[in-house]
Scaffold this motif. Structure first.
Motif, PDB file in Angstrom:
ATOM      1  N   PRO A 142       0.571  -1.012   0.320  1.00 56.92           N
ATOM      2  CA  PRO A 142      -0.042  -0.396   0.054  1.00 56.92           C
ATOM      3  C   PRO A 142       1.032   1.129  -0.160  1.00 56.92           C
ATOM      4  CG  PRO A 142      -0.128  -0.709   2.276  1.00 56.92           C
ATOM      5  CD  PRO A 142       0.869  -2.017   1.199  1.00 56.92           C
ATOM      6  N   ARG A 143       0.226   2.319  -0.650  1.00 57.89           N
ATOM      7  CA  ARG A 143       1.059   3.671  -0.692  1.00 57.89           C
ATOM      8  C   ARG A 143       0.609   4.807   0.294  1.00 57.89           C
ATOM      9  NH1 ARG A 143       4.205   4.131  -5.309  1.00 57.89           N
ATOM     10  NH2 ARG A 143       4.526   6.044  -4.748  1.00 57.89           N
ATOM     11  N   VAL A 144       1.529   5.691   0.940  1.00 54.76           N
ATOM     12  CA  VAL A 144       1.447   6.231   1.192  1.00 54.76           C
ATOM     13  C   VAL A 144       0.667   7.844   1.032  1.00 54.76           C
ATOM     14  CG1 VAL A 144       3.632   7.442   2.147  1.00 54.76           C
ATOM     15  CG2 VAL A 144       1.670   7.101   4.135  1.00 54.76           C
ATOM     16  N   ASP A 145       1.328   7.520  -0.382  1.00 53.16           N
ATOM     17  CA  ASP A 145       0.942   9.206  -0.965  1.00 53.16           C
ATOM     18  C   ASP A 145      -0.198   8.706  -2.137  1.00 53.16           C
ATOM     19  OD1 ASP A 145       2.510   7.468  -2.189  1.00 53.16           O
ATOM     20  OD2 ASP A 145       3.720   8.434  -3.565  1.00 53.16           O
ATOM     21  N   ARG A 146      -0.986   7.670  -1.986  1.00 55.83           N
ATOM     22  CA  ARG A 146      -2.380   7.821  -3.026  1.00 55.83           C
ATOM     23  C   ARG A 146      -3.634   6.444  -1.773  1.00 55.83           C
ATOM     24  NH1 ARG A 146       1.514   6.030  -6.754  1.00 55.83           N
ATOM     25  NH2 ARG A 146       1.671   3.494  -7.150  1.00 55.83           N
ATOM     26  N   THR A 147      -4.028   7.411  -2.127  1.00 55.29           N
ATOM     27  CA  THR A 147      -5.010   5.762  -1.851  1.00 55.29           C
ATOM     28  C   THR A 147      -5.661   5.080  -3.254  1.00 55.29           C
ATOM     29  OG1 THR A 147      -6.905   7.515  -0.827  1.00 55.29           O
ATOM     30  CG2 THR A 147      -7.764   5.864  -1.099  1.00 55.29           C
TER      31      THR A 147
END
Lengths: 329, 328
Positions: free
Chosen positions: B259-264
Motif C-alpha cells: 500500500p502507498r502512503v501518498d495515494r489512496t
C-alpha cells in the motif's frame, strides 16, 4: 455507506493511567498516562484507523475498548450499554459484540488446541448463539470465510500453520459470534510484506460481506491509509488530528501528522531527491511526565509560549485538529 | 576494477532433523566503494544468513559455508579464524536490528568503544576515551561527554542504534553491513537513523550492504538492489531499474502488494501462499507455486540468474516477458 448517525461505538474522554511501581520502595511513583482523554465515534461498517508511534498508547486504547483494561476515567458505549460498568447478562452480550484481533499470531492461539477446539470455544462461552448441532457446520463456514480449507485444516495445531494462516484463524475466531465491532491491534505488522496484502484484502472483503466495523490500530501509515475510511493520529495518549483518510494524508493540519507522514519512505526512487522531509528531533517524551500545554510542543518547529501553557482541544467539524496553529489545508 | 567486496556462489547450509537445510544457495554480490547495495528479502529468504556468512559470524560447524567472499581481492573464507577475526573486525563494520542484544549491558557505552580502540588500535586510555566522545558526537548523540558514561539501557531505541553505529565505524571500516538497522524503530526515528548512515557513508566512502525487507527504505537509500527468495538472488539491478520495471514476478508482486502512503489505492495485489520452508524447497523455480506466470518448465527447471540488457539480471524463465510487461 451506512447512514452517518449509525454509531456503534461511542468513546468519551477515555483515560487509562497505570500506577508506576518503584521496586524496593513503598513510595508511590507517578502514573503512566497511556491513554489520556480520547474521544471518537465509530459508525456501523466503517474502519477507523488509529496511527501513532510506539508508546503513544494505541495498544492500551485497543485493550480498553474491548474491556480487557478498566479505564481510569471516561466511557466506552455500545448502544445504550457502557462497556466497563455492564455486569452479568449485559456484559456477556457486550463481549459478543466487540471482539479483538491481536498482533502476534504466534502467541494469540493456544498451542495445545486444534483449530476446531479454538473455534469451538466462543460457542461454548456463548452457548445461546448457536445450538450444538449446528456448530460444526458453522466452524467450517468460518474457516472457509477466511480462506482456509476446513477439510484439511480443522484438526491441525497452530504450529502447523504459517504466520499469515494463523492470523486468518485469529480473524475467524474474532468473527465467530458475529460481532459488530472488531478491534484490530497491529494485525499485519508481524507478517511478511507478501502475506500482509492477503490479510488486508481479507479484512476488507469480510467487512463488505458482514458489515462489521473495525478500529484498525497500526504504526504503518501506508496500511492504515489503505484500509481506513477515517484516521485518527495519536501522540502521547491523545488524539491530535482525525478525519477522512485522503484529506488527512494529503493535507495534514497537525505538525506531528505532517512530520510523521514525511518520514514514511515512498517506494519510488525517482522522487527521493525532491521530497521534503521534516526530521523531528529526538524521541517522544515520557508519558509519565508529558509536557505542559500541547504535548507535541517539545518537538514542534512552530511552538510558541502559548503552546507551553494552554492545551489545544481537538476541535473542528469534519477534520478536527488539536493545535493552536494548524497548518493550512 | 576489482569491487571492494565480492561474493561468489555462496552456499550456507545447517543440519536439520531430516537432512541439511539449504539457507543460501549460490549467492553472488558485488559492492563498490561509496555504493549502497540493498539485499532485499522476506523472512527465511536467507538474506541475514548471507550477511552473517560475509561478516564471518556464523558458527561453523554446525553451519557449512562454501563459495568465495573477497575483500579488496583477498579471500576471507579460507583465512584462519584468527586472521578472519582481524579482517572482519577492522574492515567490516556491523550494525544489527536489536542494539540491546548487540551491546553489552554491563559496560558503559564509553567502555565498549574504548576497549575496541585500545585492543585494535593500541590507543592509550585517555586517547581512546577522547575518541569515544568524538564518535558519539559524530552519530549526533547530545551531550556526548556525559552520555559516554551511560549504560545501553539508559538510551532510547534510536539512540542505542546510534551507539551501535558509532561502534561499527570506530575503526573506519571499508564496508558497513547493516542488517535491518531500522526495523525495530518508529518511522520518525527510522528516518533520522537512515539519514545518519547515509551521511557517514557519503563522508567516508564506505561500501554499504543494507539487509532489509522494507521496499520503502530500499527506494530511499539504495543504489543497487539484489532481491532474494528461497536462498537465491532472483533479480539484480539498479534501484531505478528494479522499481520502475521489475524483471522477476516475485519483485513485481512485492511492489504491487505494497500500500502507498501518498495515494489512496484500490484493492492490493496479493501474492498467494507463503514463502517456502528452506528445508522443503519445491522443485524447479522456488517461486513457481506462487507465480501468476507459471508454465510447465517452471515446475521442472530451476532458472539461473541470467543477464538482461543494461547490466541487470533475473532468474526467471520468462524474464524478457516480465520486463516488457512491467516497464513503463
Amino acid at each position: 455507506m451506512p447512514p452517518s448517525d449509525d454509531v456503534v461505538l461511542r468513546v468519551e474522554n477515555l483515560v487509562k493511567h497505570f500506577p508506576l511501581k518503584r521496586s524496593g520502595s513503598l513510595r508511590a511513583g507517578g502514573v503512566v498516562k497511556a491513554v489520556d482523554g480520547v474521544s471518537f465515534e465509530l459508525r456501523r461498517g466503517e474502519t477507523l484507523g488509529v496511527v501513532g508511534e510506539s508508546g503513544c498508547g494505541k495498544s492500551t486504547l485497543a485493550r480498553t475498548l474491548v474491556g480487557l483494561e478498566k479505564p481510569t476515567g471516561g466511557s466506552v458505549r455500545f448502544g445504550d450499554a457502557v462497556v466497563h460498568t455492564a455486569r452479568g447478562r449485559e456484559l456477556r452480550a457486550l463481549r459478543r459484540r466487540i471482539q479483538i484481533v491481536l498482533q502476534d499470531p504466534y502467541t494469540s492461539l493456544n498451542p495445545r488446541r486444534t483449530i476446531r477446539e479454538i473455534l469451538t470455544q466462543p460457542f461454548e462461552i456463548h452457548p445461546d448463539v448457536l445450538p450444538k448441532a449446528r456448530r460444526t457446520a458453522r466452524i467450517s463456514e468460518l474457516l472457509d470465510l477466511v480462506g482456509l480449507d476446513p477439510s484439511l485444516h480443522l484438526d491441525r495445531y497452530p504450529h502447523q500453520f504459517s504466520g499469515g494462516q494463523r492470523q486468518r484463524i485469529g480473524i475467524a475466531r474474532a468473527l465467530a459470534l458475529q460481532p459488530d465491532v472488531v478491534v484490530c491491534d497491529e494485525p499485519v505488522s508481524a507478517l511478511d510484506v507478501s502475506v500482509q496484502a492477503q490479510v488486508v484484502n481479507l479484512l476488507e472483503r469480510l467487512q463488505k460481506e458482514l458489515g462489521v466495523a473495525y478500529v484498525f490500530i497500526a504504526h504503518d501509515l501506508s496500511v492504515v491509509r489503505h484500509i481506513s475510511d477515517r484516521v485518527a493520529v495519536m501522540y502521547l495518549g491523545k488524539l491530535v488530528e482525525s478525519g477522512p483518510g485522503a484529506p488527512l494524508y494529503d493535507a495534514p493540519r497537525h505538525p506531528y501528522t505532517k512530520a510523521l507522514l514525511s518520514a514514511v519512505p515512498v517506494p519510488e526512487p525517482a522522487s527521493r531527491t525532491n521530497r521534503q522531509r521534516i526530521l523531528l528531533a529526538g524521541d517522544p517524551p515520557s508519558p509519565v511526565d508529558p509536557p505542559s500545554g500541547c504535548r507535541f510542543r517539545t518537538r514542534c518547529w512552530q511552538a510558541t509560549d502559548t503552546c507551553a501553557t494552554q492545551e489545544p482541544p481537538l476541535a473542528g467539524p469534519e477534520h478536527p485538529v488539536a493545535c493552536h496553529y494548524p497548518l493550512a489545508a | 576494477m576489482e569491487p571492494l567486496l565480492k561474493v561468489t556462489d555462496l552456499r550456507v547450509s545447517f543440519p536439520g532433523p531430516s537432512g541439511p537445510v539449504h539457507a543460501v544457495n549460490g549467492v553472488g554480490l558485488e559492492l563498490a566503494a561509496g555504493r549502497t547495495l540493498a539485499l532485499l528479502g522476506e523472512s527465511g529468504s536467507g538474506k541475514s544468513v548471507t550477511a552473517q556468512a560475509v561478516m564471518g559470524i556464523l558458527d561453523v560447524p554446525p553451519a557449512r559455508v562454501a563459495g568465495s567472499v573477497t575483500l579488496r581481492g583477498r579471500e576471507l573464507l579460507t583465512l584462519s579464524p584468527r586472521d578472519r577475526d582481524r579482517v572482519s573486525g577492522e574492515e567490516i563494520g556491523m550494525v544489527f536490528q536489536d542494539a540491546m542484544a548487540a551491546l553489552n549491558p554491563v559496560f558503559s557505552v564509553g567502555d565498549q568503544i574504548t576497549e575496541l580502540l585500545r585492543v585494535r588500535r593500541g590507543m592509550s586510555r585517555a586517547d581512546a576515551r577522547r575518541r569515544a566522545v568524538e564518535l558519539l558526537d559524530r552519530v549526533r548523540i547530545p551531550a556526548p561527554a556525559n552520555r559516554v558514561k551511560d549504560y545501553p539501557h539508559q538510551f532510547s531505541g534510536g539512540m542505542r542504534q546510534r551507539v551501535m553505529i558509532a561502534l561499527a565505524i570506530a575503526l573506519e571500516p571499508a564496508v558497513l553491513i547493516a542488517d535491518e538497522p531500522t526495523t525495530a524503530l518508529d518511522v520518525t526515528v527510522q528516518a533520522q537513523v537512515m539519514e545518519l548512515i547515509a551521511e557517514i557513508q557519503r563522508d567516508s566512502g564506505m561500501g554499504l550492504l543494507l539487509i532489509t525487507h522494507d521496499l520503502g527504505v530500499v527506494a530511499e537509500v539504495a543504489d543497487d538492489v539484489a532481491v532474494m527468495y528461497a536462498g537465491r538472488i532472483v533479480e539484480r539491478g539498479t534501484v531505478e531499474q528494479i522499481f520502475d520495471g521489475p524483471a522477476h514476478p516475485y519483485t513485481e508482486g512485492l511492489l504491487a502488494s505494497m500500500p502507498r502512503v501518498d495515494r489512496t489505492d484500490e484493492e492490493l495485489y496479493a501474492i498467494p501462499g507463503a514463502p517456502p520452508n528452506p528445508a522443503r524447497l519445491p522443485t524447479g523455480c522456488p517461486f513457481h507455486l506462487r507465480c501468476h506466470r507459471v508454465t510447465p518448465e517452471c515446475r521442472s527447471d530451476l532458472p539461473a540468474l541470467e543477464p538482461l540488457p543494461a547490466h541487470r539480471a533475473s532468474a526467471c524463465h520468462h524474464r524478457t516477458e516480465v520486463l516488457h510487461a512491467t516497464q513503463r
